[in-house]
Scaffold this active site. Structure first.
Site, PDB file in Angstrom:
ATOM      1  N   HIS A  44      -0.651   1.781  15.133  1.00  0.00           N
ATOM      2  CA  HIS A  44       0.691   2.212  14.612  1.00  0.00           C
ATOM      3  C   HIS A  44       1.937   2.055  15.609  1.00  0.00           C
ATOM      4  CE1 HIS A  44      -2.844   4.444  12.548  1.00  0.00           C
ATOM      5  NE2 HIS A  44      -2.202   4.162  11.504  1.00  0.00           N
ATOM      6  N   GLU A  62       0.792  -1.250  -0.118  1.00  0.00           N
ATOM      7  CA  GLU A  62      -0.101  -0.202   0.087  1.00  0.00           C
ATOM      8  C   GLU A  62       0.839   1.370  -0.067  1.00  0.00           C
ATOM      9  OE1 GLU A  62      -2.650  -2.667   3.121  1.00  0.00           O
ATOM     10  OE2 GLU A  62      -2.213  -0.502   3.554  1.00  0.00           O
ATOM     11  N   LEU A  68      -5.686  -2.650  -0.655  1.00  0.00           N
ATOM     12  CA  LEU A  68      -5.390  -2.210   0.692  1.00  0.00           C
ATOM     13  C   LEU A  68      -5.846  -3.671   1.407  1.00  0.00           C
ATOM     14  CD1 LEU A  68      -6.025   0.961   2.186  1.00  0.00           C
ATOM     15  CD2 LEU A  68      -6.224  -0.665   3.584  1.00  0.00           C
ATOM     16  N   GLN A 115       2.386  -2.342   6.012  1.00  0.00           N
ATOM     17  CA  GLN A 115       2.459  -0.737   6.338  1.00  0.00           C
ATOM     18  C   GLN A 115       2.572  -0.527   7.871  1.00  0.00           C
ATOM     19  OE1 GLN A 115      -0.778   2.046   5.126  1.00  0.00           O
ATOM     20  NE2 GLN A 115       0.720   2.436   3.703  1.00  0.00           N
ATOM     21  N   TYR A 123      -1.120  -4.505  11.155  1.00  0.00           N
ATOM     22  CA  TYR A 123      -1.881  -4.844  10.226  1.00  0.00           C
ATOM     23  C   TYR A 123      -1.349  -6.288   9.730  1.00  0.00           C
ATOM     24  CZ  TYR A 123      -2.836   0.202   9.681  1.00  0.00           C
ATOM     25  OH  TYR A 123      -3.023   1.551   9.860  1.00  0.00           O
ATOM     26  N   GLU A 147      -3.916  -6.729   3.417  1.00  0.00           N
ATOM     27  CA  GLU A 147      -2.585  -7.530   3.752  1.00  0.00           C
ATOM     28  C   GLU A 147      -2.577  -8.930   3.338  1.00  0.00           C
ATOM     29  OE1 GLU A 147      -4.127  -5.260   5.918  1.00  0.00           O
ATOM     30  OE2 GLU A 147      -2.911  -3.795   5.413  1.00  0.00           O
TER      31      GLU A 147
END
Lengths: 343, 747
Positions: free
Chosen positions: B530, B428, B457, B481, B485, B459
């Site tokens: 994140h 992505e 998008l 990313q 994920y 995985e």
């Protein structure tokens, strides 16, 4: 599971008819009578005469025009006997033995089968288009216990390209002709055969010296026999092909069953690839053992030379626990897995 | 009703054949069953009967505990018509009821021994040519059938990935043995069609088609109406897949010749248009889900008998005779001969050797070929690199323009793309944007969209594309990313990619380097999704390699090592990039530039086992860490020296799997006191656990061993992150506790 033992019928190739095979044909058998009549009409010595000779004359008996039909009919007669004594579940042949398998399974009737072998032998008498008759050379691939010897395999592979000896020697044309499990067979033109005999390291196995040139045998099952296949397609256009009545396995290891065989495809293989590509007897035997699961291997005559090759096929596969020459010989003494009909 | 329905169904076949009357007319031998088709009906029936006989043999051997797998293909035998019509050069990803498909496919390969091979798998013999006795899976190198267990449709993403990569590989000169019109087939059941992975695979194929990209894949849904005991709602498959844009739907049901024609149409569509199709094949399931499944618990006897009456072998026998393609006597002979040879072959297969030692079992799992890896690193042909970097080579740059971690990875990726033409980089935002953190910046411009591209998008699909590309001989470097994920798609690594060499006995491999941006410390940004700090799930995958660089120079060298390992050992390598360090410049104080490094030019590389050693002369304490923890540990070491006069040696593990245990043990034995700084969760089955356990078991450590680890929590948003993550104060405190402790020390 049915009660009857599954028999694998194994049919030998052209070099099988040897001195001890003399006198094995019944001159009164209808097939022998018919073959003799056809050969007489073609101006050839009859099979009865050849088989009834007082002495075996290699220069005569090993001529393709004699050796091929002699081997073919002797094996076919044994196959007929085998079918009465055993449940033959599957048939394999080595080299010319494929033509015998076609007749033994009734994919070709006797007359057409004989026509095919006779015509093949006639064509093989002629020189190669490039000159000379070419030949076949045998070289071993296994050790004394019939286990693969990687060093010998390396030499054999290198022999094709001309790198088997100390120095590269690329004289002539050489191809793989057949894989006989314990042995490999090369086919080449005259220069190629000379080169193999010069280049392959000499060794002794089973009481014989190798490399061994096969008497009066041409480069069958190589591209050098492509012209023979092409001529056969023309000259045998009228023979009738049928589905085999028992499963037969060809030189690529393809199974042809009585039910799904397309006779046209069988013809195309026989008059094409069979003669011009290597005959993988090792693959044919492997497929037979694994997919047909025979209880017994019935090796027809003439001769008995293929018995050791059958043993090597069993060892290669580890069939029924047979994993060495010793295992095989022990088994043969107690409850023989390979029954040899020939002499 | 008896529980064992095998003899009932077998007898029904015998009785049906015995009752059939000879046809009025017979087709010529070798003639197709219907005019204009290529259907060799007796060949198809031979394959179907053989598949059935193998199912029976598996259950017979089970009675004496000589077989280990009884999930069969009985009732699904019409899939033989698919096997017969596809080519050996059409890669096939098959589900576990594919016996007849495989028998039909093997017919195209003279010298193959499909019946015996299957039996060797059933008895888990080491001679099983597919998995070497590790699982009963359908597979064959020669027939282009990569094996997988296929139980949860997790093979569909890689099947789609293979279809997606076919044209690309061919253009790049890889997988040249596959013809330009090759297509991919993937089969699965109606219940499996509900798996997220199935839907992902189908969605990605449609997505590619919508973009106008070739994705020639035939999805085959073999619909037997049941998932173990749960009935599929009537019409569910056609409702779900029958009218989707960018997916041709073809129903294959009814008589053998009708199934043949429908299959021919679906295959033709995919081959011609290079677009996906969905073949909905009607099947039934005989004898329960597996040998151990007591069908009577959820089906009435009448229901079971009604299904058995729809046995495709009965249906096809009647059809063959009706059309004159075979006589009843011929069909009876096929059945007798097949049963006879299969049962005898089963006895032979059961005698064949099995895997006995650990070494035998794990041999293909994680091949270790350090010499080959080293040779690969040495011999890779050099490329003219100046053009890659706009005339100024990155290694010639020096402070203050030395590189960050992101800059070094970017340069290393450019170098690898330049010298390895089979390398693909995708994920992505990887392409046009150059990555969320600019790590792939400019690479698409330099190497083209065929090699550096954006994906949809998802995985699961990204890893599916990676596996497919790798199957074809490409070297994929997918990017995930964020580490958080990856968990959504983890089974693509665990159940599929990492297991391929194991289940194929090393015959198939899908080497790849999966770049994952991850770990925490993004200065309050992003929260858990994140800043995920879980690596336990990755380290738990057998055979996988996990690299975790912390500095730019290490990252460039480790990336080269990772690529070489993937190529030479066929391994799946995770390249875990600490996001928080991507653009970090400083180490001890703002503006010191202590975290910038020069760029090591190729072929300089690092491979697993090679640790980073900081302050090698120090011997009061050994701090073991990695990634963000390394930077924190170096900061702590400075404070320990300045504030307490303690000299701490700091080891960067660099490789989290396999751990560099030899170097670790040597340093630990030398220093005697060990503190592990693990930025991952305390209960995550993480690095600290593994390091300390290894040292306890294998090293002669006389001093204390301790650790600091992140709290067992998701990472919160904002400043609260410091409440759960490891900080320098914590490290200094633990270090001082260690050096003042007398535990385990000899007097």
């Amino acid at each position: 599971m049915t009660g009857a033992e599954r028999g694998l019928l194994v049919l030998p190739g052209r070099g099988a008819y040897v001195a001890t095979s003399l006198g094995t044909l019944d001159p009164a058998h209808p097939w022998v009578v018919e073959a003799d009549a056809r050969r007489r009409a073609a101006g050839l010595a009859t099979l009865s005469e050849l088989d009834g000779a007082a002495t075996f004359e290699p220069r005569r008996h090993f001529q393709p025009i004699h050796a091929a039909p002699l081997t073919w009919i002797a094996a076919l007669l044994d196959a007929e006997r085998a079918a009465t004594d055993h449940h033959v579940a599957c048939v394999v042949g080595n080299g010319l033995g494929w033509l015998t398998a076609l007749a033994a399974s009734a994919a070709l009737d006797f007359g057409d089968g004989f026509a095919a072998v006779q015509e093949l032998a006639r064509l093989q008498q002629a020189p190669l288009p490039s000159g000379g008759h070419g030949g076949q050379v045998i070289y071993p691939l296994v050790d004394g216990e019939w286990h693969p010897d990687p060093a010998l395999r390396t030499i054999a592979d290198a022999a094709i390209t001309g790198d088997a000896g100390a120095a590269s020697d690329r004289a002539g044309v050489v191809h793989l002709s057949a894989d006989l499990i314990g042995y490999t067979t090369f086919g080449g033109d005259d220069a190629g055969v000379e080169r193999l005999l010069r280049q392959l390291p000499p060794l002794r196995a089973g009481g014989r010296r190798y490399p061994l040139r096969v008497a009066l045998q041409g480069p069958d099952h190589t591209p050098l026999a492509g012209h023979v296949a092409a001529a056969l397609r023309d000259n045998l256009a009228s023979i009738a092909w049928a589905r085999p009545q028992v499963t037969i396995i060809d030189g690529r290891g393809r199974r042809w069953t009585p039910w799904s065989t397309d006779p046209a495809a069988l013809r195309d293989y026989t008059l094409g690839e069979w003669l011009s590509t290597p005959y993988r007897f090792d693959t044919a035997m492997r497929v037979a053992l694994r997919e047909e699961a025979p209880d017994r291997l019935i090796l027809t005559g003439p001769g008995t030379a293929l018995a050791a090759v059958c043993g090597q096929a069993l060892v290669a596969e580890g069939y029924q626990g047979i994993r060495s020459r010793q295992d095989f010989e022990r088994r043969q003494r107690t409850d023989p897995l390979v029954l040899s009909m020939g002499s | 009703m008896t529980f064992d329905r095998v003899p009932i169904v077998e007898s029904a076949l015998d009785a049906t054949l015995a009752a059939l009357r000879d046809p009025d007319r017979l087709l010529p031998h070798g003639a197709p069953m219907t005019p204009g088709s290529t259907l060799s009906a007796t060949a198809a029936v031979e394959d179907q009967v053989l598949s059935r006989a193998l199912d029976v043999a598996a259950r017979e051997l089970k009675k004496t505990n000589r077989s280990f797998y009884t999930i069969g293909s009985a009732g699904h035998e019409d899939n033989a018509v698919i096997g017969a019509q596809l080519r050996l050069s059409d890669p096939a990803f098959l589900h576990y009821r594919s016996g007849a498909f495989m028998m039909a496919r093997a017919r195209q390969l003279p010298g193959s021994t499909p019946a015996f091979d299957t039996l060797l798998g059933i008895v888990a013999s080491a001679e099983d040519p597919t998995s070497g006795g590790r699982h009963k899976v359908w597979g064959s190198r020669a027939m282009w059938v990569p094996p997988q267990t296929s139980t949860i449709a997790s093979h569909l993403p890689k099947a789609t990935g293979t279809a997606f990569s076919l044209g690309r590989a061919r253009r790049m000169g890889v997988s040249a043995e596959l013809p330009a019109d090759a297509i991919v087939v993937a089969s699965f059941g109606d219940a499996s069609a509900n798996h997220a992975t199935a839907l992902a695979g189908i969605n990605t194929a449609r997505y590619a088609a919508r973009l106008g990209l070739p994705c020639p894949i035939l999805f085959v849904c073999e619909d037997n109406g049941t998932g173990i005991s749960v009935p599929t709602p009537a019409g569910w498959i056609v409702d779900t897949f029958g009218a989707l844009p960018h997916l041709a739907y073809v129903r294959a049901a009814g008589e053998l010749d009708e199934v043949w024609a429908a299959t021919a149409s679906a295959i033709g569509h995919v081959r011609r248009t290079r677009q996906p199709a969905f073949l909905h094949l009607a099947t039934i399931r005989l004898w329960g889900h597996a040998g151990s499944d007591a069908e009577l618990a959820y089906r009435t006897p009448n229901e079971i008998a009604a299904v058995e009456a729809r046995d495709p072998l009965l249906k096809n026998a009647r059809r063959l005779v009706a059309l004159g393609a075979a006589t009843p006597a011929e069909l009876i002979a096929i059945v007798r001969d097949t049963r006879d040879r299969v049962m005898r072959a089963a006895e032979e297969a059961a005698q064949r050797p099995r895997l006995t030692t650990t070494a035998e079992v794990v041999a293909p799992l994680a091949p270790h070929r350090p010499a080959a890896v080293a040779a690969r690193l040495r011999t890779t042909p050099p490329v003219d690199r100046t053009g890659l970097f706009d005339g100024q080579l990155p290694e010639s740059l020096r402070a203050p323009t030395a590189r960050t971690l992101a800059g070094c990875i970017n340069a290393a990726l450019a170098d690898e793309l330049a010298r390895r033409p089979e390398l693909l980089l995708f994920g992505e935002d990887v392409g046009r944007k150059g990555g969320v953190y600019n790590v792939t910046n400019g690479l698409q411009r330099r190497f083209g969209a065929a090699r550096v591209f954006d994906t949809l998008l998802d995985e699961t699909s990204i890893l599916g594309i990676a596996q497919g590309a790798a199957h074809l001989g490409l070297l994929p470097m997918p990017e995930i990313q964020y580490l958080a994920y990856l968990h959504n798609a983890l089974d693509q690594l665990r159940g599929e990619a990492a297991s391929l060499q194991f289940f194929s006995n090393g015959q198939f491999r899908n080497p790849m380097v999966v770049r994952v941006a991850g770990l925490a410390y993004q200065k309050g940004f992003g929260g858990h999704f994140h800043n995920d700090n879980s690596v336990g799930a990755l380290r738990d995958i057998p055979g996988i390699v996990v690299a975790a660089p912390s500095r730019g120079d290490d990252a460039a060298r480790m990336l080269r090592g990772a690529v070489a390992i993937a190529l030479e050992e066929g391994r799946v390598v995770i390249f875990l990039e600490p996001i928080a360090l991507y653009h970090e410049k400083d180490l001890y104080a703002d503006g010191d530039g202590g975290w910038l490094t020069s760029y090591p030019a190729p072929p300089d590389a690092l491979v697993p086992g090679e640790v980073g050693v900081h302050h090698p002369e120090a011997s009061d304490l050994l701090i073991v860490s990695y990634a963000n923890g390394l930077r924190l540990s170096l900061q702590a070491a400075r404070r320990l020296r300045d504030e307490h006069g303690v000299a701490a040696r700091v080891i960067d593990l660099r490789w989290l799997a396999p751990l560099p245990v030899e170097a670790l043990r040597a340093h630990a034995a030398e220093v005697g006191r060990v503190l592990v700084v693990d930025e991952c969760r305390a209960t995550g089955g993480g690095i600290a656990d593994a390091v300390i356990a290894d040292l306890v078991e294998h090293a002669s450590i006389h001093g204390p061993m301790s650790s600091v680890r992140a709290v067992d929590s998701f990472v919160p948003l904002g400043t609260a992150t410091s409440a759960v993550l490891v900080g320098t104060d914590q490290i200094v405190t633990a270090a001082m506790a260690s050096v003042t402790s007398t535990t385990g020390l000899r007097a």
